[in-house]
Design a protein around this motif. Structure first.
Motif, PDB file in Angstrom:
ATOM      1  N   UNK A 146      -2.843  -8.748   9.753  1.00  0.00           N
ATOM      2  CA  UNK A 146      -3.586  -9.403   8.679  1.00  0.00           C
ATOM      3  C   UNK A 146      -3.790 -10.899   8.958  1.00  0.00           C
ATOM      4  N   UNK A 147      -4.516 -11.203  10.018  1.00  0.00           N
ATOM      5  CA  UNK A 147      -4.739 -12.596  10.402  1.00  0.00           C
ATOM      6  C   UNK A 147      -5.918 -13.225   9.678  1.00  0.00           C
ATOM      7  N   UNK A 148      -6.689 -12.426   8.996  1.00  0.00           N
ATOM      8  CA  UNK A 148      -7.842 -12.951   8.278  1.00  0.00           C
ATOM      9  C   UNK A 148      -7.424 -13.672   7.015  1.00  0.00           C
ATOM     10  N   UNK A 149      -8.427 -13.996   6.227  1.00  0.00           N
ATOM     11  CA  UNK A 149      -8.141 -14.799   5.046  1.00  0.00           C
ATOM     12  C   UNK A 149      -8.812 -14.224   3.812  1.00  0.00           C
ATOM     13  N   UNK A 150     -10.115 -14.180   3.774  1.00  0.00           N
ATOM     14  CA  UNK A 150     -10.826 -13.680   2.595  1.00  0.00           C
ATOM     15  C   UNK A 150     -11.169 -12.195   2.703  1.00  0.00           C
ATOM     16  N   UNK A 151     -11.290 -11.696   3.927  1.00  0.00           N
ATOM     17  CA  UNK A 151     -11.544 -10.272   4.112  1.00  0.00           C
ATOM     18  C   UNK A 151     -10.191  -9.580   4.150  1.00  0.00           C
ATOM     19  N   UNK A 152     -10.042  -8.590   3.292  1.00  0.00           N
ATOM     20  CA  UNK A 152      -8.770  -7.891   3.171  1.00  0.00           C
ATOM     21  C   UNK A 152      -8.970  -6.441   3.593  1.00  0.00           C
ATOM     22  N   UNK A 153      -8.108  -5.913   4.464  1.00  0.00           N
ATOM     23  CA  UNK A 153      -8.221  -4.498   4.829  1.00  0.00           C
ATOM     24  C   UNK A 153      -8.202  -3.607   3.588  1.00  0.00           C
ATOM     25  N   UNK A 154      -8.966  -2.541   3.643  1.00  0.00           N
ATOM     26  CA  UNK A 154      -9.164  -1.650   2.494  1.00  0.00           C
ATOM     27  C   UNK A 154      -7.846  -1.094   1.964  1.00  0.00           C
ATOM     28  N   UNK A 155      -6.881  -0.849   2.837  1.00  0.00           N
ATOM     29  CA  UNK A 155      -5.621  -0.242   2.375  1.00  0.00           C
ATOM     30  C   UNK A 155      -4.913  -1.091   1.318  1.00  0.00           C
ATOM     31  N   UNK A 156      -5.127  -2.414   1.342  1.00  0.00           N
ATOM     32  CA  UNK A 156      -4.482  -3.273   0.350  1.00  0.00           C
ATOM     33  C   UNK A 156      -5.198  -3.210  -0.997  1.00  0.00           C
ATOM     34  N   UNK A 157      -6.501  -2.941  -0.978  1.00  0.00           N
ATOM     35  CA  UNK A 157      -7.223  -2.705  -2.231  1.00  0.00           C
ATOM     36  C   UNK A 157      -6.766  -1.395  -2.845  1.00  0.00           C
ATOM     37  N   UNK A 158      -6.640  -0.370  -2.015  1.00  0.00           N
ATOM     38  CA  UNK A 158      -6.262   0.955  -2.503  1.00  0.00           C
ATOM     39  C   UNK A 158      -4.926   0.926  -3.224  1.00  0.00           C
ATOM     40  N   UNK A 159      -4.026   0.065  -2.794  1.00  0.00           N
ATOM     41  CA  UNK A 159      -2.721  -0.046  -3.455  1.00  0.00           C
ATOM     42  C   UNK A 159      -2.882  -0.346  -4.938  1.00  0.00           C
ATOM     43  N   UNK A 160      -3.834  -1.184  -5.266  1.00  0.00           N
ATOM     44  CA  UNK A 160      -3.993  -1.633  -6.653  1.00  0.00           C
ATOM     45  C   UNK A 160      -4.976  -0.789  -7.430  1.00  0.00           C
ATOM     46  N   UNK A 161      -5.982  -0.242  -6.758  1.00  0.00           N
ATOM     47  CA  UNK A 161      -6.936   0.607  -7.479  1.00  0.00           C
ATOM     48  C   UNK A 161      -6.364   1.990  -7.743  1.00  0.00           C
ATOM     49  N   UNK A 162      -5.463   2.465  -6.895  1.00  0.00           N
ATOM     50  CA  UNK A 162      -4.889   3.789  -7.057  1.00  0.00           C
ATOM     51  C   UNK A 162      -3.530   3.753  -7.761  1.00  0.00           C
ATOM     52  N   UNK A 163      -3.079   2.588  -8.144  1.00  0.00           N
ATOM     53  CA  UNK A 163      -1.746   2.434  -8.738  1.00  0.00           C
ATOM     54  C   UNK A 163      -1.583   3.244 -10.025  1.00  0.00           C
ATOM     55  N   UNK A 164      -2.630   3.303 -10.826  1.00  0.00           N
ATOM     56  CA  UNK A 164      -2.513   3.952 -12.130  1.00  0.00           C
ATOM     57  C   UNK A 164      -2.993   5.406 -12.130  1.00  0.00           C
ATOM     58  N   UNK A 165      -3.426   5.912 -10.983  1.00  0.00           N
ATOM     59  CA  UNK A 165      -3.874   7.301 -10.908  1.00  0.00           C
ATOM     60  C   UNK A 165      -2.675   8.214 -10.734  1.00  0.00           C
ATOM     61  N   UNK A 166      -2.796   9.417 -11.287  1.00  0.00           N
ATOM     62  CA  UNK A 166      -1.681  10.371 -11.204  1.00  0.00           C
ATOM     63  C   UNK A 166      -1.903  11.379 -10.124  1.00  0.00           C
TER      64      UNK A 166
END
Length: 152
Positions: free
Chosen positions: A132-152
């Motif tokens: 994770x050497x970038x700054x504003x671009x975030x790998x998709x897996x880190x988004x999935x952590x938060x978007x899928x957090x509340x799914x069962x």
């Protein structure tokens, strides 16, 4: 056209930042970047903060050259770099590392993903095996952590 130069430069800086971070900061200038990872500096400033000046000098030179030559392309490139640098300071130093207490309790998935990716980067205290050497671009897996957090 000048606006497009500024915007393009801003986005190109993400790739440049990734390369500089991976190959220079975690490479031959690790001696300046190390204290940012191992927190060996007791004060508010780190040796890593010298990168601010290292990156500012060519930007100031571009801005000066572009200004004295009737606001040519170099001026607008410098504006794009400056805006990226300001974004970097705000997100990295203020938001992620909390040099100033601000946005500590955000629930914004993008900001949380940036914070998580940066934590992954700092998980490694040595210069090797980084991620994770970038700054504003975030790998998709880190988004999935938060978007899928509340799914069962």
């Amino acid at each position: 056209m000048n606006f497009l130069i500024v915007v393009a430069t801003f986005f190109i800086m993400e790739g440049i930042t990734w390369m500089v971070h991976k190959y220079i900061m975690h490479g031959f200038l690790w001696s300046l970047h190390r204290d940012h990872h191992d927190h060996s500096n007791e004060g508010h400033l780190e040796r890593n903060d010298y990168f601010f000046a290292i990156f500012a000098v060519p930007t100031i030179a571009l801005m000066y050259y572009g200004t004295v030559n009737n606001f040519n392309i170099y001026f607008y490139i410098a504006i794009g770099i400056t805006l990226y640098g300001m974004s970097y300071f705000f997100v990295h130093d203020i938001f992620i590392h909390q040099r100033f207490r601000f946005l500590r309790d955000t629930q914004n998935p993008y900001l949380l993903a940036i914070r998580r990716a940066h934590k992954q980067h700092h998980k490694h205290t040595g210069k090797e095996r980084g991620e994770c050497f970038g700054f504003l671009w975030v790998p998709v897996k880190y988004f999935k952590m938060y978007f899928n957090k509340n799914k069962k």
